[in-house]
Design a protein around this motif. Structure first.
Motif, PDB file in Angstrom:
ATOM      1  N   GLU A  71       0.831  -1.205   0.000  1.00 36.48           N
ATOM      2  CA  GLU A  71       0.000   0.000   0.000  1.00 36.48           C
ATOM      3  C   GLU A  71       0.868   1.257   0.000  1.00 36.48           C
ATOM      4  O   GLU A  71       0.363   2.365   0.170  1.00 36.48           O
ATOM      5  CB  GLU A  71      -0.937  -0.027   1.203  1.00 36.48           C
ATOM      6  N   LEU A  72       2.167   1.084  -0.180  1.00 38.12           N
ATOM      7  CA  LEU A  72       3.078   2.224  -0.192  1.00 38.12           C
ATOM      8  C   LEU A  72       2.796   3.140  -1.376  1.00 38.12           C
ATOM      9  O   LEU A  72       2.482   2.685  -2.471  1.00 38.12           O
ATOM     10  CB  LEU A  72       4.531   1.752  -0.260  1.00 38.12           C
ATOM     11  N   THR A  73       2.955   4.439  -1.146  1.00 39.42           N
ATOM     12  CA  THR A  73       2.838   5.436  -2.211  1.00 39.42           C
ATOM     13  C   THR A  73       4.172   5.515  -2.947  1.00 39.42           C
ATOM     14  O   THR A  73       5.177   4.926  -2.523  1.00 39.42           O
ATOM     15  CB  THR A  73       2.530   6.825  -1.623  1.00 39.42           C
ATOM     16  N   ARG A  74       4.193   6.267  -4.020  1.00 37.43           N
ATOM     17  CA  ARG A  74       5.432   6.453  -4.779  1.00 37.43           C
ATOM     18  C   ARG A  74       6.523   7.012  -3.878  1.00 37.43           C
ATOM     19  O   ARG A  74       7.659   6.542  -3.886  1.00 37.43           O
ATOM     20  CB  ARG A  74       5.182   7.395  -5.959  1.00 37.43           C
ATOM     21  N   GLU A  75       6.199   8.028  -3.089  1.00 36.28           N
ATOM     22  CA  GLU A  75       7.189   8.651  -2.212  1.00 36.28           C
ATOM     23  C   GLU A  75       7.696   7.660  -1.161  1.00 36.28           C
ATOM     24  O   GLU A  75       8.877   7.651  -0.824  1.00 36.28           O
ATOM     25  CB  GLU A  75       6.597   9.889  -1.535  1.00 36.28           C
ATOM     26  N   GLN A  76       6.807   6.824  -0.652  1.00 34.52           N
ATOM     27  CA  GLN A  76       7.215   5.828   0.343  1.00 34.52           C
ATOM     28  C   GLN A  76       8.086   4.737  -0.275  1.00 34.52           C
ATOM     29  O   GLN A  76       9.021   4.261   0.364  1.00 34.52           O
ATOM     30  CB  GLN A  76       5.983   5.212   1.012  1.00 34.52           C
ATOM     31  N   ILE A  77       7.797   4.355  -1.515  1.00 36.51           N
ATOM     32  CA  ILE A  77       8.643   3.379  -2.204  1.00 36.51           C
ATOM     33  C   ILE A  77      10.031   3.974  -2.409  1.00 36.51           C
ATOM     34  O   ILE A  77      11.043   3.313  -2.166  1.00 36.51           O
ATOM     35  CB  ILE A  77       8.019   2.941  -3.547  1.00 36.51           C
ATOM     36  N   ILE A  78      10.083   5.228  -2.828  1.00 35.46           N
ATOM     37  CA  ILE A  78      11.368   5.897  -3.040  1.00 35.46           C
ATOM     38  C   ILE A  78      12.160   5.938  -1.739  1.00 35.46           C
ATOM     39  O   ILE A  78      13.356   5.638  -1.715  1.00 35.46           O
ATOM     40  CB  ILE A  78      11.154   7.314  -3.627  1.00 35.46           C
ATOM     41  N   ARG A 124      21.235   6.030  -8.198  1.00 33.90           N
ATOM     42  CA  ARG A 124      21.044   7.479  -8.236  1.00 33.90           C
ATOM     43  C   ARG A 124      19.563   7.780  -8.012  1.00 33.90           C
ATOM     44  O   ARG A 124      18.709   6.925  -8.233  1.00 33.90           O
ATOM     45  CB  ARG A 124      21.479   8.016  -9.602  1.00 33.90           C
ATOM     46  N   PRO A 125      19.250   9.013  -7.602  1.00 33.84           N
ATOM     47  CA  PRO A 125      17.840   9.371  -7.369  1.00 33.84           C
ATOM     48  C   PRO A 125      16.926   9.092  -8.562  1.00 33.84           C
ATOM     49  O   PRO A 125      15.815   8.583  -8.389  1.00 33.84           O
ATOM     50  CB  PRO A 125      17.900  10.860  -7.045  1.00 33.84           C
ATOM     51  N   ASN A 126      17.389   9.394  -9.784  1.00 39.50           N
ATOM     52  CA  ASN A 126      16.536   9.145 -10.952  1.00 39.50           C
ATOM     53  C   ASN A 126      16.303   7.654 -11.174  1.00 39.50           C
ATOM     54  O   ASN A 126      15.250   7.247 -11.658  1.00 39.50           O
ATOM     55  CB  ASN A 126      17.096   9.818 -12.206  1.00 39.50           C
ATOM     56  N   GLU A 127      17.265   6.809 -10.805  1.00 38.73           N
ATOM     57  CA  GLU A 127      17.090   5.365 -10.924  1.00 38.73           C
ATOM     58  C   GLU A 127      16.072   4.854  -9.900  1.00 38.73           C
ATOM     59  O   GLU A 127      15.256   3.976 -10.201  1.00 38.73           O
ATOM     60  CB  GLU A 127      18.424   4.640 -10.735  1.00 38.73           C
ATOM     61  N   ILE A 128      16.126   5.412  -8.707  1.00 36.00           N
ATOM     62  CA  ILE A 128      15.174   5.015  -7.661  1.00 36.00           C
ATOM     63  C   ILE A 128      13.763   5.456  -8.048  1.00 36.00           C
ATOM     64  O   ILE A 128      12.799   4.704  -7.871  1.00 36.00           O
ATOM     65  CB  ILE A 128      15.611   5.570  -6.294  1.00 36.00           C
ATOM     66  N   GLU A 129      13.640   6.639  -8.606  1.00 37.38           N
ATOM     67  CA  GLU A 129      12.333   7.094  -9.080  1.00 37.38           C
ATOM     68  C   GLU A 129      11.827   6.187 -10.208  1.00 37.38           C
ATOM     69  O   GLU A 129      10.642   5.844 -10.255  1.00 37.38           O
ATOM     70  CB  GLU A 129      12.417   8.541  -9.556  1.00 37.38           C
ATOM     71  N   ALA A 130      12.728   5.777 -11.090  1.00 39.00           N
ATOM     72  CA  ALA A 130      12.344   4.903 -12.204  1.00 39.00           C
ATOM     73  C   ALA A 130      11.858   3.545 -11.702  1.00 39.00           C
ATOM     74  O   ALA A 130      10.862   3.016 -12.202  1.00 39.00           O
ATOM     75  CB  ALA A 130      13.522   4.728 -13.170  1.00 39.00           C
TER      76      ALA A 130
END
Length: 182
Positions: A71-78, A124-130
């Protein structure tokens, strides 16, 4: 025989070639913008614990949670990928987590013996967002894994996916051994 083309012709040819390559790359990524996240999911060895399908289960880090049921949100997954999960086998993937980077409002001294392990590869941050976008688009909220999902992950020729075929051509390994019995 040497051809002497004007510099403008060479420049035009170079630009056309570069544009063609860029257009092909853009059309490939336009087909599925989360392909970069799938590549990070593989490279970061998320499949080691969460499995290719995200259902989780046993892995070298313990029993991984199901990303299909999260149930994690995008921000929580990141944040979870960046910082790991204290007290569990979920590693952190950002260099300096809990040292230079505050995680869950804590630094290394605050976490103490509950410090999560360091991942084998930093992202990197962009990889984690991806990878978060990939999980949201292809894993979270999905039912049981399907043959189409498996071939989308491994490719059409992968025998790994045979257990997900429902057309009678492939059976699960346990069914194969049962059929061999008299």
């Amino acid at each position: 025989m040497k051809h002497k083309w004007p510099i403008g012709a060479w420049l035009g040819l170079a630009l056309a070639t570069a544009w063609s390559g860029t257009a092909q790359a853009q059309s490939a990524s336009a087909s599925d913008p989360t392909d970069a996240g799938k590549a990070v999911f593989k490279r970061g060895n998320c499949i080691g614990c969460h499995k290719w399908h995200g259902n989780g289960g046993g892995g070298y880090g313990g029993d991984a949670l199901s990303l299909r049921g999260t149930e994690l949100t995008r921000e929580q997954i990141i944040e979870t990928v960046s910082c790991g999960r204290p007290g569990t086998g979920m590693p952190f993937f950002v260099r300096g987590s809990y040292d230079a980077t505050n995680c869950y409002g804590m630094m290394r001294l605050d976490v103490g013996p509950q410090m999560p392990p360091e991942a084998n590869v930093f992202l990197r941050p962009n990889e984690i967002e991806a990878v978060a976008d990939y999980v949201l688009a292809h894993v979270k909220g999905k039912g049981e894994p399907t043959y189409d999902e498996c071939t989308a992950f491994f490719g059409d020729g992968s025998r790994v996916c045979n257990i997900y075929k429902d057309d009678g051509h492939a059976t699960a390994p346990s069914e194969q051994s049962d059929k061999a019995k008299p």
